[in-house]
Design a protein around this motif. Sequence first.
Motif, PDB file in Angstrom:
ATOM      1  N   TYR A 269      -1.912  -4.813 -26.764  1.00 62.72           N
ATOM      2  CA  TYR A 269      -1.566  -5.079 -25.219  1.00 62.72           C
ATOM      3  C   TYR A 269      -0.530  -4.216 -24.900  1.00 62.72           C
ATOM      4  N   LYS A 270      -0.019  -3.226 -25.502  1.00 67.48           N
ATOM      5  CA  LYS A 270       1.028  -2.430 -25.322  1.00 67.48           C
ATOM      6  C   LYS A 270       0.640  -1.630 -23.868  1.00 67.48           C
ATOM      7  N   GLY A 271       1.892  -1.799 -23.114  1.00 66.44           N
ATOM      8  CA  GLY A 271       1.363  -0.896 -21.822  1.00 66.44           C
ATOM      9  C   GLY A 271       0.608  -2.065 -20.653  1.00 66.44           C
ATOM     10  N   LEU A 272       0.567  -3.277 -21.221  1.00 64.08           N
ATOM     11  CA  LEU A 272      -0.220  -4.205 -20.035  1.00 64.08           C
ATOM     12  C   LEU A 272       0.747  -4.547 -18.948  1.00 64.08           C
ATOM     13  N   GLY A 273       1.975  -4.587 -19.108  1.00 65.90           N
ATOM     14  CA  GLY A 273       2.743  -4.814 -18.008  1.00 65.90           C
ATOM     15  C   GLY A 273       2.948  -3.735 -16.767  1.00 65.90           C
ATOM     16  N   PRO A 274       3.018  -2.332 -17.211  1.00 68.24           N
ATOM     17  CA  PRO A 274       3.119  -1.491 -16.250  1.00 68.24           C
ATOM     18  C   PRO A 274       1.373  -1.358 -15.804  1.00 68.24           C
ATOM     19  N   ASN A 275       0.472  -1.494 -16.681  1.00 67.43           N
ATOM     20  CA  ASN A 275      -0.996  -1.266 -16.288  1.00 67.43           C
ATOM     21  C   ASN A 275      -1.086  -2.378 -15.028  1.00 67.43           C
ATOM     22  N   ILE A 276      -0.562  -3.572 -15.202  1.00 68.19           N
ATOM     23  CA  ILE A 276      -0.840  -4.694 -14.110  1.00 68.19           C
ATOM     24  C   ILE A 276      -0.469  -4.161 -12.843  1.00 68.19           C
ATOM     25  N   VAL A 277       1.167  -3.770 -12.951  1.00 68.66           N
ATOM     26  CA  VAL A 277       1.781  -3.291 -12.051  1.00 68.66           C
ATOM     27  C   VAL A 277       1.063  -2.067 -11.373  1.00 68.66           C
ATOM     28  N   ARG A 278       0.549  -1.293 -12.010  1.00 66.24           N
ATOM     29  CA  ARG A 278       0.007  -0.096 -11.559  1.00 66.24           C
ATOM     30  C   ARG A 278      -1.447  -0.378 -10.904  1.00 66.24           C
ATOM     31  N   VAL A 279      -2.387  -1.250 -11.500  1.00 62.65           N
ATOM     32  CA  VAL A 279      -3.657  -1.324 -11.135  1.00 62.65           C
ATOM     33  C   VAL A 279      -3.683  -2.298 -10.072  1.00 62.65           C
ATOM     34  N   LEU A 280      -2.733  -3.220  -9.796  1.00 65.85           N
ATOM     35  CA  LEU A 280      -2.960  -4.146  -8.654  1.00 65.85           C
ATOM     36  C   LEU A 280      -3.048  -3.347  -7.232  1.00 65.85           C
ATOM     37  N   PRO A 281      -1.507  -2.534  -7.268  1.00 68.49           N
ATOM     38  CA  PRO A 281      -1.711  -1.913  -5.716  1.00 68.49           C
ATOM     39  C   PRO A 281      -2.877  -0.655  -5.877  1.00 68.49           C
ATOM     40  N   GLY A 282      -2.990  -0.258  -6.971  1.00 70.93           N
ATOM     41  CA  GLY A 282      -4.173   0.739  -7.134  1.00 70.93           C
ATOM     42  C   GLY A 282      -5.430   0.257  -6.496  1.00 70.93           C
ATOM     43  N   THR A 283      -5.839  -0.800  -7.335  1.00 67.42           N
ATOM     44  CA  THR A 283      -6.897  -1.472  -6.897  1.00 67.42           C
ATOM     45  C   THR A 283      -7.069  -1.831  -5.300  1.00 67.42           C
ATOM     46  N   CYS A 284      -5.945  -2.466  -5.125  1.00 64.69           N
ATOM     47  CA  CYS A 284      -5.801  -2.911  -3.697  1.00 64.69           C
ATOM     48  C   CYS A 284      -6.053  -1.503  -2.639  1.00 64.69           C
ATOM     49  N   ILE A 285      -5.497  -0.584  -2.798  1.00 67.08           N
ATOM     50  CA  ILE A 285      -5.449   0.711  -2.256  1.00 67.08           C
ATOM     51  C   ILE A 285      -6.899   1.148  -2.162  1.00 67.08           C
ATOM     52  N   THR A 286      -7.510   1.294  -3.451  1.00 68.23           N
ATOM     53  CA  THR A 286      -8.926   1.650  -3.672  1.00 68.23           C
ATOM     54  C   THR A 286      -9.942   0.909  -2.819  1.00 68.23           C
ATOM     55  N   PHE A 287      -9.762  -0.428  -2.968  1.00 70.42           N
ATOM     56  CA  PHE A 287     -10.827  -1.160  -2.202  1.00 70.42           C
ATOM     57  C   PHE A 287     -10.778  -1.107  -0.769  1.00 70.42           C
ATOM     58  N   VAL A 288      -9.489  -1.292  -0.397  1.00 66.33           N
ATOM     59  CA  VAL A 288      -9.260  -1.504   1.162  1.00 66.33           C
ATOM     60  C   VAL A 288      -9.880   0.009   1.624  1.00 66.33           C
ATOM     61  N   VAL A 289      -9.402   1.104   1.174  1.00 60.91           N
ATOM     62  CA  VAL A 289      -9.658   2.401   1.724  1.00 60.91           C
ATOM     63  C   VAL A 289     -11.292   2.561   1.647  1.00 60.91           C
ATOM     64  N   TYR A 290     -11.765   2.210   0.466  1.00 59.18           N
ATOM     65  CA  TYR A 290     -13.193   2.279   0.243  1.00 59.18           C
ATOM     66  C   TYR A 290     -14.174   1.407   1.304  1.00 59.18           C
ATOM     67  N   GLU A 291     -13.634   0.325   1.422  1.00 57.27           N
ATOM     68  CA  GLU A 291     -14.522  -0.587   2.409  1.00 57.27           C
ATOM     69  C   GLU A 291     -14.219  -0.215   3.802  1.00 57.27           C
ATOM     70  N   SER A 292     -12.977   0.362   3.916  1.00 53.29           N
ATOM     71  CA  SER A 292     -12.942   0.903   5.663  1.00 53.29           C
ATOM     72  C   SER A 292     -13.515   2.056   5.829  1.00 53.29           C
ATOM     73  N   LEU A 293     -13.652   3.160   4.689  1.00 49.35           N
ATOM     74  CA  LEU A 293     -14.386   4.249   5.136  1.00 49.35           C
ATOM     75  C   LEU A 293     -15.948   3.807   4.942  1.00 49.35           C
ATOM     76  N   SER A 294     -16.500   3.097   4.117  1.00 49.65           N
ATOM     77  CA  SER A 294     -17.717   2.338   4.307  1.00 49.65           C
ATOM     78  C   SER A 294     -18.106   1.836   5.550  1.00 49.65           C
ATOM     79  N   GLN A 295     -17.372   0.914   6.139  1.00 55.13           N
ATOM     80  CA  GLN A 295     -17.474   0.461   7.400  1.00 55.13           C
ATOM     81  C   GLN A 295     -17.581   1.540   8.406  1.00 55.13           C
ATOM     82  N   TYR A 296     -16.801   2.675   8.472  1.00 54.55           N
ATOM     83  CA  TYR A 296     -16.838   3.515   9.396  1.00 54.55           C
ATOM     84  C   TYR A 296     -17.922   4.393   9.156  1.00 54.55           C
ATOM     85  N   PHE A 297     -18.670   4.501   8.091  1.00 52.54           N
ATOM     86  CA  PHE A 297     -19.918   5.397   8.001  1.00 52.54           C
ATOM     87  C   PHE A 297     -21.114   4.449   8.516  1.00 52.54           C
ATOM     88  N   ARG A 298     -20.932   3.213   8.041  1.00 54.20           N
ATOM     89  CA  ARG A 298     -21.946   2.341   8.754  1.00 54.20           C
ATOM     90  C   ARG A 298     -22.009   2.284  10.383  1.00 54.20           C
TER      91      ARG A 298
END
Length: 302
Positions: A269-298
């Motif tokens: 579990y080494k690096g789990l702390g930075p990984n959680i810190v990194r993946v949470l904003p990364g995942t939020c950014i990824t899915f919000v941008v993805y869903e927004s672009l998908s909605q625009y395309f639809r």
Amino acid sequence: MSAPSYFGHASVDHAVAGMGAATVSTLTLQPLDLVKTRLQVDDTSTSRGSKMAGRSLRTCLSITQQDGLRGFYRGMSPNLAGNVASWGLYFFWYNSIKQYKARETGQTVLSPTQHLVAAAEAGALTQLCTNPLWVVKTRMFTTSSHSRQAYRGLWHGLTSIYRHEGIRGLYKGLVPGLIGVSHGALQFMAYEEMKKWQLFNRSPGNDKSLGPMEYMVMAAGSKIFAAVTTYPYQVLRTRLQSQATTVVYHGVWDAIRKIYHNESLLGFYKGLGPNIVRVLPGTCITFVVYESLSQYFRDHAA
């Protein structure tokens, strides 16, 4: 009859949306990703008194001393290429597989198990295509630009590995990477079920499209669930791909044995702390941008 799409096929729409989301997320969060990777290849014994924050700070200071602030963006080219290719391919195959299952079963809404299987299949196909990019990224992340082993960029890394290690070198860490398909499968299953539940519980007559905050909460929740469950495979893959470890690992089972013997369960579990810190904003950014672009395309589909 196929559904209307912006780029001629619905799966291509999802792929382009995924690539756009990956670009924004990677450019924003590269430094945290690099620190996480440096911590994952740290195979020194874990002492009870050591704190994750302290190790993270020391890693940041080491990067700054070796390469300056530019050091936090070392390996950007393979990281960007890997993420863009991975998310693009993943969303393409994931939605293609879902559409196939819906046609075969006649269902309009898939079950959690079907979402899990579709995500796992898409993840395995994506991993097979992108593993060489991740090997280069890991090695660039874990070496200073002044090292004799340093790669100048993505293409130099790919050709150097092929020249000195052959095809096997480009596919180091593939087995734990394929095991890690479970991470994406669990995340997407949880995300799809949360989205389905959220839409089901909306008041009658309410707009069926969800908002950015709702996507952020669902993305964060599903990511934490998947990250905590499957994090050890990421450490295994990084150790096998890196050249910066002090211990030589001969395959997955040898790595598991040595990490447990030398570092106890905490080593996985080494690096789990930075990984959680990194993946949470990364995942939020990824899915919000993805869903927004998908909605625009639809909304603008032909």
